[in-house]
Design a protein around this motif. Structure first.
Motif, PDB file in Angstrom:
ATOM      1  N   ASN A 202       0.862  -1.175   0.000  1.00 48.46           N
ATOM      2  CA  ASN A 202       0.000   0.000   0.000  1.00 48.46           C
ATOM      3  C   ASN A 202       0.902   1.229   0.000  1.00 48.46           C
ATOM      4  OD1 ASN A 202      -2.841  -1.125   0.383  1.00 48.46           O
ATOM      5  ND2 ASN A 202      -1.748  -2.110   2.072  1.00 48.46           N
ATOM      6  N   ASP A 203       0.817   2.028  -1.050  1.00 45.47           N
ATOM      7  CA  ASP A 203       1.737   3.135  -1.259  1.00 45.47           C
ATOM      8  C   ASP A 203       0.960   4.436  -1.411  1.00 45.47           C
ATOM      9  OD1 ASP A 203       3.767   1.099  -1.533  1.00 45.47           O
ATOM     10  OD2 ASP A 203       3.036   0.809  -3.584  1.00 45.47           O
ATOM     11  N   HIS A 218       4.538   7.175   1.888  1.00 42.65           N
ATOM     12  CA  HIS A 218       4.322   6.243   2.995  1.00 42.65           C
ATOM     13  C   HIS A 218       3.973   4.899   2.378  1.00 42.65           C
ATOM     14  CE1 HIS A 218       2.181   4.099   6.205  1.00 42.65           C
ATOM     15  NE2 HIS A 218       2.895   4.841   7.042  1.00 42.65           N
ATOM     16  N   SER A 219       4.676   3.845   2.808  1.00 42.25           N
ATOM     17  CA  SER A 219       4.463   2.521   2.225  1.00 42.25           C
ATOM     18  C   SER A 219       4.700   1.447   3.271  1.00 42.25           C
ATOM     19  CB  SER A 219       5.412   2.301   1.038  1.00 42.25           C
ATOM     20  OG  SER A 219       5.294   0.993   0.528  1.00 42.25           O
ATOM     21  N   LEU A 227       8.050   5.832   6.291  1.00 33.41           N
ATOM     22  CA  LEU A 227       8.198   7.014   5.458  1.00 33.41           C
ATOM     23  C   LEU A 227       9.413   6.850   4.565  1.00 33.41           C
ATOM     24  CD1 LEU A 227       7.512   9.992   7.917  1.00 33.41           C
ATOM     25  CD2 LEU A 227       6.056   9.185   6.067  1.00 33.41           C
ATOM     26  N   GLY A 228       9.255   7.217   3.300  1.00 28.15           N
ATOM     27  CA  GLY A 228      10.375   7.139   2.368  1.00 28.15           C
ATOM     28  C   GLY A 228      10.388   8.346   1.450  1.00 28.15           C
ATOM     29  N   TRP A 229      11.446   8.433   0.636  1.00 27.63           N
ATOM     30  CA  TRP A 229      11.545   9.537  -0.303  1.00 27.63           C
ATOM     31  C   TRP A 229      12.043   9.048  -1.654  1.00 27.63           C
ATOM     32  CZ3 TRP A 229      16.132  11.568  -2.510  1.00 27.63           C
ATOM     33  CH2 TRP A 229      17.333  11.028  -2.015  1.00 27.63           C
ATOM     34  N   GLY A 230      11.577   9.710  -2.697  1.00 29.61           N
ATOM     35  CA  GLY A 230      11.988   9.426  -4.063  1.00 29.61           C
ATOM     36  C   GLY A 230      12.013  10.717  -4.855  1.00 29.61           C
ATOM     37  N   VAL A 231      12.171  10.587  -6.169  1.00 35.91           N
ATOM     38  CA  VAL A 231      12.279  11.754  -7.037  1.00 35.91           C
ATOM     39  C   VAL A 231      11.311  11.606  -8.205  1.00 35.91           C
ATOM     40  CG1 VAL A 231      13.802  13.165  -8.471  1.00 35.91           C
ATOM     41  CG2 VAL A 231      14.700  12.073  -6.411  1.00 35.91           C
TER      42      VAL A 231
END
Length: 473
Positions: A202-203, A218-219, A227-231
Protein backbone atom coordinates in the motif's frame (compact mmCIF):
# COMPACT_ATOMS: atom_id res chain seq x y z
CA UNK A 1 6.33 26.94 -0.80
CA UNK A 2 4.51 23.63 -0.65
CA UNK A 3 1.21 23.10 1.05
CA UNK A 4 -0.64 19.95 2.10
CA UNK A 5 -4.21 19.42 3.16
CA UNK A 6 -5.71 16.70 5.25
CA UNK A 7 -8.62 14.54 4.20
CA UNK A 8 -10.36 15.29 7.48
CA UNK A 9 -12.45 18.45 7.08
CA UNK A 10 -13.70 18.58 10.66
CA UNK A 11 -12.34 21.60 12.49
CA UNK A 12 -10.77 20.63 15.81
CA UNK A 13 -12.25 21.67 19.09
CA UNK A 14 -10.95 24.64 21.04
CA UNK A 15 -11.41 28.39 20.63
CA UNK A 16 -8.04 29.00 18.93
CA UNK A 17 -7.24 25.67 17.25
CA UNK A 18 -9.18 25.72 13.95
CA UNK A 19 -7.29 24.21 11.00
CA UNK A 20 -5.71 26.83 8.73
CA UNK A 21 -5.42 26.47 4.95
CA UNK A 22 -2.92 28.68 3.11
CA UNK A 23 -3.55 30.06 -0.40
CA UNK A 24 -1.51 28.89 -3.37
CA UNK A 25 0.83 31.90 -3.33
CA UNK A 26 0.96 32.27 0.45
CA UNK A 27 -0.81 35.64 0.43
CA UNK A 28 -3.88 34.61 2.42
CA UNK A 29 -5.09 31.85 4.69
CA UNK A 30 -8.49 30.84 6.03
CA UNK A 31 -9.95 28.74 8.80
CA UNK A 32 -13.04 28.19 10.89
CA UNK A 33 -12.59 29.94 14.23
CA UNK A 34 -14.78 29.86 17.32
CA UNK A 35 -16.43 32.74 19.10
CA UNK A 36 -15.08 33.12 22.60
CA UNK A 37 -18.49 32.92 24.17
CA UNK A 38 -20.68 30.41 25.96
CA UNK A 39 -22.09 29.02 22.69
CA UNK A 40 -18.66 28.63 21.09
CA UNK A 41 -20.15 28.96 17.61
CA UNK A 42 -18.03 28.78 14.45
CA UNK A 43 -17.31 31.51 11.89
CA UNK A 44 -14.93 31.83 8.88
CA UNK A 45 -11.80 33.89 9.36
CA UNK A 46 -9.35 35.14 6.72
CA UNK A 47 -5.69 35.77 7.51
CA UNK A 48 -3.54 38.15 5.48
CA UNK A 49 0.06 36.90 5.38
CA UNK A 50 1.58 39.06 2.62
CA UNK A 51 1.94 42.30 4.59
CA UNK A 52 4.55 43.40 7.10
CA UNK A 53 2.60 41.65 9.86
CA UNK A 54 -0.24 39.13 9.81
CA UNK A 55 -3.79 40.13 10.63
CA UNK A 56 -7.15 38.38 10.64
CA UNK A 57 -10.54 39.50 9.32
CA UNK A 58 -13.67 37.69 10.56
CA UNK A 59 -16.20 36.77 7.86
CA UNK A 60 -19.31 35.81 9.83
CA UNK A 61 -22.56 35.06 8.05
CA UNK A 62 -26.14 35.55 9.13
CA UNK A 63 -25.94 32.38 11.20
CA UNK A 64 -23.15 30.30 12.79
CA UNK A 65 -21.31 27.78 10.62
CA UNK A 66 -21.44 24.07 11.16
CA UNK A 67 -18.10 22.61 12.34
CA UNK A 68 -17.91 20.34 9.26
CA UNK A 69 -17.98 23.27 6.81
CA UNK A 70 -14.66 23.69 5.03
CA UNK A 71 -12.92 26.83 3.74
CA UNK A 72 -10.25 27.50 1.13
CA UNK A 73 -8.60 30.89 0.47
CA UNK A 74 -8.16 32.21 -3.07
CA UNK A 75 -5.32 34.47 -4.13
CA UNK A 76 -7.71 37.37 -4.82
CA UNK A 77 -8.61 37.56 -1.13
CA UNK A 78 -11.96 35.79 -1.30
CA UNK A 79 -12.65 32.68 0.75
CA UNK A 80 -14.49 29.69 -0.71
CA UNK A 81 -16.73 27.91 1.77
CA UNK A 82 -18.32 24.49 1.37
CA UNK A 83 -21.48 23.93 3.41
CA UNK A 84 -23.60 20.80 3.69
CA UNK A 85 -27.26 21.53 2.90
CA UNK A 86 -29.48 18.43 3.15
CA UNK A 87 -28.24 15.95 0.50
CA UNK A 88 -25.91 18.35 -1.29
CA UNK A 89 -23.13 20.87 -0.74
CA UNK A 90 -23.46 24.60 -1.35
CA UNK A 91 -20.38 26.42 -2.70
CA UNK A 92 -20.10 30.13 -1.87
CA UNK A 93 -17.53 32.91 -1.84
CA UNK A 94 -17.02 35.19 1.16
CA UNK A 95 -15.20 38.53 1.21
CA UNK A 96 -15.00 41.65 3.40
CA UNK A 97 -17.64 44.22 2.43
CA UNK A 98 -17.50 47.32 4.61
CA UNK A 99 -18.43 46.40 8.17
CA UNK A 100 -20.04 43.13 7.05
CA UNK A 101 -19.39 40.07 4.93
CA UNK A 102 -20.08 39.83 1.20
CA UNK A 103 -21.59 36.53 0.03
CA UNK A 104 -21.67 35.17 -3.54
CA UNK A 105 -23.38 31.86 -4.27
CA UNK A 106 -21.37 29.78 -6.78
CA UNK A 107 -23.49 26.63 -7.07
CA UNK A 108 -24.28 23.27 -5.50
CA UNK A 109 -22.91 19.74 -5.80
CA UNK A 110 -25.16 16.75 -5.13
CA UNK A 111 -23.04 14.26 -3.17
CA UNK A 112 -23.21 12.48 0.20
CA UNK A 113 -19.67 13.68 0.96
CA UNK A 114 -17.41 16.31 -0.62
CA UNK A 115 -13.81 17.00 0.43
CA UNK A 116 -11.90 20.07 -0.73
CA UNK A 117 -8.48 19.39 -2.24
CA UNK A 118 -5.45 21.58 -1.43
CA UNK A 119 -5.31 24.96 -3.21
CA UNK A 120 -4.54 24.51 -6.90
CA UNK A 121 -1.51 26.29 -8.42
CA UNK A 122 -2.60 29.68 -9.72
CA UNK A 123 -4.96 30.20 -6.80
CA UNK A 124 -8.16 30.80 -8.81
CA UNK A 125 -9.56 27.26 -9.16
CA UNK A 126 -10.73 24.84 -6.48
CA UNK A 127 -11.32 21.09 -6.70
CA UNK A 128 -13.03 18.55 -4.48
CA UNK A 129 -13.48 14.77 -4.23
CA UNK A 130 -16.86 13.05 -3.89
CA UNK A 131 -16.46 9.34 -3.03
CA UNK A 132 -19.10 6.88 -4.23
CA UNK A 133 -19.71 3.16 -3.72
CA UNK A 134 -17.13 2.02 -6.29
CA UNK A 135 -15.76 5.24 -7.77
CA UNK A 136 -14.70 8.79 -6.86
CA UNK A 137 -15.83 11.90 -8.71
CA UNK A 138 -13.44 14.82 -9.12
CA UNK A 139 -15.32 18.13 -9.11
CA UNK A 140 -14.20 21.60 -10.15
CA UNK A 141 -16.09 23.57 -7.50
CA UNK A 142 -14.73 27.05 -8.28
CA UNK A 143 -14.53 27.70 -11.99
CA UNK A 144 -17.66 25.50 -12.29
CA UNK A 145 -19.11 23.69 -10.55
CA UNK A 146 -18.61 20.90 -13.06
CA UNK A 147 -17.73 17.22 -12.99
CA UNK A 148 -14.16 16.68 -14.20
CA UNK A 149 -13.88 12.88 -14.18
CA UNK A 150 -14.98 9.68 -12.45
CA UNK A 151 -12.13 7.50 -11.15
CA UNK A 152 -12.68 3.81 -10.27
CA UNK A 153 -12.00 3.12 -6.58
CA UNK A 154 -11.95 5.34 -3.50
CA UNK A 155 -9.59 8.31 -3.80
CA UNK A 156 -8.14 10.37 -0.96
CA UNK A 157 -5.21 12.71 -0.50
CA UNK A 158 -4.40 15.21 -3.22
CA UNK A 159 -0.92 16.46 -4.21
CA UNK A 160 -0.16 18.85 -7.08
CA UNK A 161 2.85 17.75 -9.14
CA UNK A 162 3.48 20.90 -11.20
CA UNK A 163 3.19 24.68 -11.00
CA UNK A 164 0.44 25.07 -13.61
CA UNK A 165 -2.28 22.91 -12.04
CA UNK A 166 -2.28 20.19 -14.69
CA UNK A 167 -1.10 17.08 -12.82
CA UNK A 168 -2.90 15.96 -9.66
CA UNK A 169 -1.82 12.91 -7.66
CA UNK A 170 -4.45 10.96 -5.69
CA UNK A 171 -4.20 7.90 -3.44
CA UNK A 172 -6.62 5.33 -4.86
CA UNK A 173 -7.89 2.28 -2.97
CA UNK A 174 -8.91 -0.40 -5.47
CA UNK A 175 -9.19 -4.18 -5.06
CA UNK A 176 -7.94 -3.98 -1.48
CA UNK A 177 -4.71 -2.08 -2.31
CA UNK A 178 -3.86 1.61 -2.20
CA UNK A 179 -1.66 3.07 -4.93
CA UNK A 180 -1.02 6.65 -6.03
CA UNK A 181 -2.34 7.61 -9.45
CA UNK A 182 -1.91 10.83 -11.43
CA UNK A 183 -4.79 12.68 -13.06
CA UNK A 184 -4.05 14.80 -16.15
CA UNK A 185 -6.56 17.66 -16.07
CA UNK A 186 -5.59 18.89 -19.54
CA UNK A 187 -6.61 15.53 -21.02
CA UNK A 188 -10.08 15.35 -19.54
CA UNK A 189 -9.00 13.66 -16.31
CA UNK A 190 -6.98 10.85 -17.91
CA UNK A 191 -5.59 8.66 -15.13
CA UNK A 192 -2.42 6.58 -14.92
CA UNK A 193 -0.15 4.98 -12.29
CA UNK A 194 2.41 7.05 -10.41
CA UNK A 195 3.56 5.13 -7.33
CA UNK A 196 3.82 1.34 -7.03
CA UNK A 197 6.67 -0.01 -4.94
CA UNK A 198 5.50 -3.63 -5.04
CA UNK A 199 2.30 -5.17 -6.32
CA UNK A 200 1.27 -6.15 -2.77
CA UNK A 201 2.20 -2.95 -0.94
CA UNK A 202 0.00 0.00 0.00
CA UNK A 203 1.74 3.14 -1.26
CA UNK A 204 0.66 6.74 -0.66
CA UNK A 205 2.10 10.07 -1.73
CA UNK A 206 2.25 12.55 1.14
CA UNK A 207 4.15 15.50 -0.26
CA UNK A 208 5.70 16.66 -3.54
CA UNK A 209 7.81 19.62 -4.58
CA UNK A 210 7.80 20.46 -8.32
CA UNK A 211 10.98 22.56 -8.13
CA UNK A 212 13.26 19.76 -6.95
CA UNK A 213 11.09 16.75 -7.75
CA UNK A 214 11.33 15.51 -4.15
CA UNK A 215 8.52 13.12 -3.13
CA UNK A 216 7.66 11.98 0.40
CA UNK A 217 5.78 8.68 0.49
CA UNK A 218 4.32 6.24 3.00
CA UNK A 219 4.46 2.52 2.23
CA UNK A 220 4.24 -0.84 3.95
CA UNK A 221 6.61 -2.42 1.40
CA UNK A 222 9.33 -2.82 4.08
CA UNK A 223 6.92 -5.04 6.06
CA UNK A 224 5.23 -2.24 8.02
CA UNK A 225 4.35 1.39 7.44
CA UNK A 226 7.44 3.53 6.78
CA UNK A 227 8.20 7.01 5.46
CA UNK A 228 10.37 7.14 2.37
CA UNK A 229 11.54 9.54 -0.30
CA UNK A 230 11.99 9.43 -4.06
CA UNK A 231 12.28 11.75 -7.04
CA UNK A 232 9.58 12.63 -9.55
CA UNK A 233 10.53 11.45 -13.03
CA UNK A 234 13.32 9.17 -11.75
CA UNK A 235 13.70 5.39 -12.03
CA UNK A 236 15.91 5.29 -8.93
CA UNK A 237 14.40 3.44 -5.96
CA UNK A 238 12.48 4.90 -3.05
CA UNK A 239 14.56 5.02 0.13
CA UNK A 240 13.31 4.57 3.70
CA UNK A 241 15.69 6.44 6.08
CA UNK A 242 15.99 4.97 9.54
CA UNK A 243 15.92 8.45 11.08
CA UNK A 244 12.33 8.89 9.82
CA UNK A 245 11.18 5.84 11.74
CA UNK A 246 9.75 7.21 15.01
CA UNK A 247 10.29 5.29 18.23
CA UNK A 248 7.01 6.68 19.56
CA UNK A 249 4.05 8.66 18.30
CA UNK A 250 3.65 9.83 14.71
CA UNK A 251 5.68 11.87 12.24
CA UNK A 252 3.96 13.64 9.34
CA UNK A 253 5.59 15.79 6.63
CA UNK A 254 3.80 19.06 6.02
CA UNK A 255 6.18 21.18 3.92
CA UNK A 256 9.30 21.19 1.80
CA UNK A 257 11.81 23.93 1.09
CA UNK A 258 11.09 25.64 -2.27
CA UNK A 259 13.45 26.77 -4.98
CA UNK A 260 15.92 23.86 -4.80
CA UNK A 261 15.94 23.35 -8.56
CA UNK A 262 16.97 19.82 -9.56
CA UNK A 263 18.51 19.22 -6.11
CA UNK A 264 16.09 16.99 -4.17
CA UNK A 265 18.75 15.67 -1.82
CA UNK A 266 19.38 19.18 -0.45
CA UNK A 267 15.73 20.07 0.22
CA UNK A 268 14.70 20.48 3.84
CA UNK A 269 11.40 18.96 4.93
CA UNK A 270 9.36 20.00 7.96
CA UNK A 271 7.50 17.39 9.99
CA UNK A 272 4.79 17.53 12.59
CA UNK A 273 5.80 15.19 15.38
CA UNK A 274 3.25 14.09 17.98
CA UNK A 275 3.08 11.69 20.90
CA UNK A 276 1.45 11.51 24.31
CA UNK A 277 3.97 14.16 25.41
CA UNK A 278 2.67 16.75 22.95
CA UNK A 279 3.43 18.13 19.51
CA UNK A 280 6.71 19.51 18.22
CA UNK A 281 8.60 20.23 15.00
CA UNK A 282 11.04 18.04 13.07
CA UNK A 283 13.37 19.11 10.26
CA UNK A 284 15.21 16.74 7.87
CA UNK A 285 16.96 16.73 4.52
CA UNK A 286 17.90 13.62 2.47
CA UNK A 287 21.61 14.45 2.37
CA UNK A 288 21.78 15.20 6.09
CA UNK A 289 20.51 11.86 7.45
CA UNK A 290 19.43 13.50 10.70
CA UNK A 291 16.06 14.51 12.04
CA UNK A 292 16.41 17.72 14.03
CA UNK A 293 13.72 18.37 16.63
CA UNK A 294 12.48 21.74 17.87
CA UNK A 295 9.69 22.89 20.20
CA UNK A 296 6.63 24.26 18.41
CA UNK A 297 5.47 27.80 19.18
CA UNK A 298 2.63 28.13 21.70
CA UNK A 299 -0.73 27.97 19.96
CA UNK A 300 0.70 26.57 16.71
CA UNK A 301 -2.09 25.68 14.30
CA UNK A 302 -0.68 22.20 14.11
CA UNK A 303 0.54 20.91 10.77
CA UNK A 304 0.32 24.34 9.11
CA UNK A 305 3.20 26.32 7.71
CA UNK A 306 4.58 28.29 4.79
CA UNK A 307 8.01 28.54 3.22
CA UNK A 308 8.94 31.95 1.84
CA UNK A 309 11.17 32.62 -1.16
CA UNK A 310 13.61 34.19 1.30
CA UNK A 311 14.06 30.87 3.10
CA UNK A 312 11.97 31.28 6.25
CA UNK A 313 9.50 28.74 7.56
CA UNK A 314 6.43 30.55 8.86
CA UNK A 315 4.38 28.74 11.50
CA UNK A 316 0.97 30.35 12.15
CA UNK A 317 -0.28 30.34 15.73
CA UNK A 318 -3.25 31.67 17.65
CA UNK A 319 -3.41 32.29 21.39
CA UNK A 320 -5.71 34.32 23.60
CA UNK A 321 -3.11 37.08 23.77
CA UNK A 322 -2.26 36.93 20.05
CA UNK A 323 -5.15 35.53 17.99
CA UNK A 324 -3.19 35.97 14.74
CA UNK A 325 0.56 35.45 14.87
CA UNK A 326 3.39 33.86 12.90
CA UNK A 327 6.57 32.28 14.28
CA UNK A 328 9.58 32.34 11.97
CA UNK A 329 12.23 29.68 11.48
CA UNK A 330 15.37 30.56 9.54
CA UNK A 331 16.97 28.37 6.89
CA UNK A 332 19.87 27.63 9.22
CA UNK A 333 17.41 25.67 11.35
CA UNK A 334 17.09 28.11 14.22
CA UNK A 335 13.90 29.68 15.54
CA UNK A 336 14.71 33.36 15.16
CA UNK A 337 11.60 35.03 16.50
CA UNK A 338 7.85 35.42 16.56
CA UNK A 339 5.92 38.17 14.83
CA UNK A 340 2.40 38.91 16.06
CA UNK A 341 -0.15 41.57 15.22
CA UNK A 342 1.91 44.21 17.02
CA UNK A 343 5.46 44.69 18.23
CA UNK A 344 8.91 43.57 17.10
CA UNK A 345 10.25 40.01 16.84
CA UNK A 346 11.13 38.27 20.07
CA UNK A 347 14.16 35.94 19.98
CA UNK A 348 13.44 32.25 20.51
CA UNK A 349 16.32 29.85 21.04
CA UNK A 350 16.18 26.25 19.77
CA UNK A 351 15.71 23.87 22.70
CA UNK A 352 16.36 20.16 22.95
CA UNK A 353 13.13 18.76 24.33
CA UNK A 354 13.41 16.47 27.36
CA UNK A 355 13.75 12.86 26.36
CA UNK A 356 14.18 13.63 22.63
CA UNK A 357 17.22 12.59 20.66
CA UNK A 358 18.37 13.91 17.30
CA UNK A 359 18.25 10.63 15.44
CA UNK A 360 20.98 10.13 12.87
CA UNK A 361 20.88 7.56 10.12
CA UNK A 362 23.99 5.33 10.09
CA UNK A 363 26.34 6.16 7.27
CA UNK A 364 25.73 3.84 4.37
CA UNK A 365 22.34 2.59 5.52
CA UNK A 366 20.52 4.54 2.83
CA UNK A 367 22.82 3.51 0.00
CA UNK A 368 21.15 1.14 -2.42
CA UNK A 369 23.05 -2.08 -3.10
CA UNK A 370 23.10 -3.32 -6.66
CA UNK A 371 21.46 -6.74 -6.88
CA UNK A 372 23.45 -9.45 -8.62
CA UNK A 373 20.50 -10.33 -10.82
CA UNK A 374 17.69 -7.78 -10.79
CA UNK A 375 14.23 -9.29 -10.57
CA UNK A 376 12.02 -7.96 -13.36
CA UNK A 377 12.80 -4.92 -15.46
CA UNK A 378 12.15 -1.22 -15.69
CA UNK A 379 10.05 -0.09 -18.60
CA UNK A 380 12.07 2.46 -20.59
CA UNK A 381 10.58 5.94 -20.87
CA UNK A 382 10.57 7.73 -24.17
CA UNK A 383 11.60 11.39 -23.91
CA UNK A 384 9.26 13.98 -25.38
CA UNK A 385 9.56 17.70 -25.82
CA UNK A 386 8.37 19.50 -22.66
CA UNK A 387 5.40 21.86 -22.79
CA UNK A 388 6.91 25.27 -22.05
CA UNK A 389 7.05 28.75 -23.49
CA UNK A 390 9.66 28.69 -26.27
CA UNK A 391 11.90 31.21 -24.59
CA UNK A 392 12.07 29.24 -21.31
CA UNK A 393 11.80 25.67 -22.55
CA UNK A 394 14.53 23.53 -20.96
CA UNK A 395 16.65 21.26 -23.11
CA UNK A 396 16.32 17.51 -23.14
CA UNK A 397 19.60 17.28 -21.28
CA UNK A 398 18.16 19.36 -18.46
CA UNK A 399 15.17 17.04 -18.28
CA UNK A 400 17.47 14.05 -18.03
CA UNK A 401 19.41 15.68 -15.21
CA UNK A 402 16.14 16.01 -13.28
CA UNK A 403 16.01 12.25 -12.95
CA UNK A 404 19.31 12.04 -11.10
CA UNK A 405 19.96 11.85 -7.36
CA UNK A 406 23.25 13.08 -6.00
CA UNK A 407 24.75 10.19 -3.97
CA UNK A 408 24.56 10.57 -0.22
CA UNK A 409 27.78 12.01 1.22
CA UNK A 410 29.00 10.76 4.55
CA UNK A 411 30.65 14.06 5.36
CA UNK A 412 27.75 16.29 4.28
CA UNK A 413 26.59 19.14 6.45
CA UNK A 414 23.95 17.69 8.77
CA UNK A 415 22.38 20.99 9.73
CA UNK A 416 18.77 21.05 8.66
CA UNK A 417 16.34 23.77 7.61
CA UNK A 418 12.59 23.88 7.28
CA UNK A 419 9.61 24.17 4.91
CA UNK A 420 5.81 24.63 5.05
CA UNK A 421 2.60 22.58 4.98
CA UNK A 422 -0.39 21.04 6.92
CA UNK A 423 -1.38 17.40 6.84
CA UNK A 424 -1.40 13.79 7.94
CA UNK A 425 -1.53 10.50 5.98
CA UNK A 426 -2.77 12.17 2.80
CA UNK A 427 -1.00 14.92 1.23
CA UNK A 428 -0.94 18.33 -0.20
CA UNK A 429 -0.29 20.35 -3.07
CA UNK A 430 2.50 22.68 -3.97
CA UNK A 431 2.07 26.24 -5.01
CA UNK A 432 4.44 29.03 -6.09
CA UNK A 433 4.89 31.12 -9.27
CA UNK A 434 4.62 29.17 -12.51
CA UNK A 435 7.20 26.50 -13.27
CA UNK A 436 8.09 26.33 -16.97
CA UNK A 437 8.32 22.53 -17.32
CA UNK A 438 5.63 19.89 -17.03
CA UNK A 439 7.39 16.69 -16.03
CA UNK A 440 5.90 13.34 -16.96
CA UNK A 441 5.64 11.18 -13.82
CA UNK A 442 7.33 7.80 -13.85
CA UNK A 443 6.02 5.07 -11.52
CA UNK A 444 8.45 4.79 -8.63
CA UNK A 445 10.08 1.45 -7.95
CA UNK A 446 10.92 -0.67 -4.97
CA UNK A 447 13.34 0.73 -2.47
CA UNK A 448 16.14 -1.08 -0.64
CA UNK A 449 14.52 -2.55 2.46
CA UNK A 450 17.85 -3.15 4.21
CA UNK A 451 21.43 -1.97 3.81
CA UNK A 452 22.57 -5.26 2.24
CA UNK A 453 19.41 -6.43 0.54
CA UNK A 454 17.83 -4.75 -2.46
CA UNK A 455 15.20 -6.02 -4.89
CA UNK A 456 13.69 -4.40 -7.96
CA UNK A 457 10.07 -5.07 -8.76
CA UNK A 458 8.40 -5.16 -12.13
CA UNK A 459 6.53 -1.86 -12.41
CA UNK A 460 3.48 -0.93 -14.40
CA UNK A 461 3.73 0.96 -17.67
CA UNK A 462 4.73 4.63 -17.33
CA UNK A 463 2.09 7.32 -17.49
CA UNK A 464 1.62 8.65 -21.02
CA UNK A 465 1.05 12.41 -21.01
CA UNK A 466 1.49 14.00 -24.40
CA UNK A 467 3.48 17.17 -24.65
CA UNK A 468 5.61 16.76 -21.51
CA UNK A 469 8.54 14.58 -20.79
CA UNK A 470 11.19 13.62 -18.33
CA UNK A 471 13.71 10.92 -19.11
CA UNK A 472 14.34 8.15 -16.62
CA UNK A 473 17.65 8.57 -14.89
Amino acid sequence: MTICATEDTMAPAGPYGGRLTIAADGSYAARLARHDDAAGSWFPERWTLSGPEPYAVPLPGTQPEEPDSSVLPLTDGRVLILRRVADRFAVSLLYPAGPGTGHLMVGTVAAPRLTLLPPAPGGTLAYALAPGADHTTLWLVHGGPERVTRIPGRCTGGVWLDRVGRLLALDRELDGRTKTVVVDLERGGETGPLLQITEESNDRLLLADPDSGLLLVHSDAPGHGRLGWGVLGSSLPVRFPECLRPTEGTITPFAVQPGQMLAPESCAVAFRMASARGTWLGVWRPSGRQLRQYPAPAGWLTGTGLWTAGGELLLPYATEAEPCGVARMAVAGELVGQVGPMGSPRPVEPVRLPGLVERAEPVGSAEPVEPAEPVGSVTPVEAVEPVSPPETSPSRGAAEKRAEIVPDAADSDNRSTASAQPQAMDAEPPCIPGHPQTCRPVPLQEAPLAARQTRWSVISSPVRISGGGCAAG
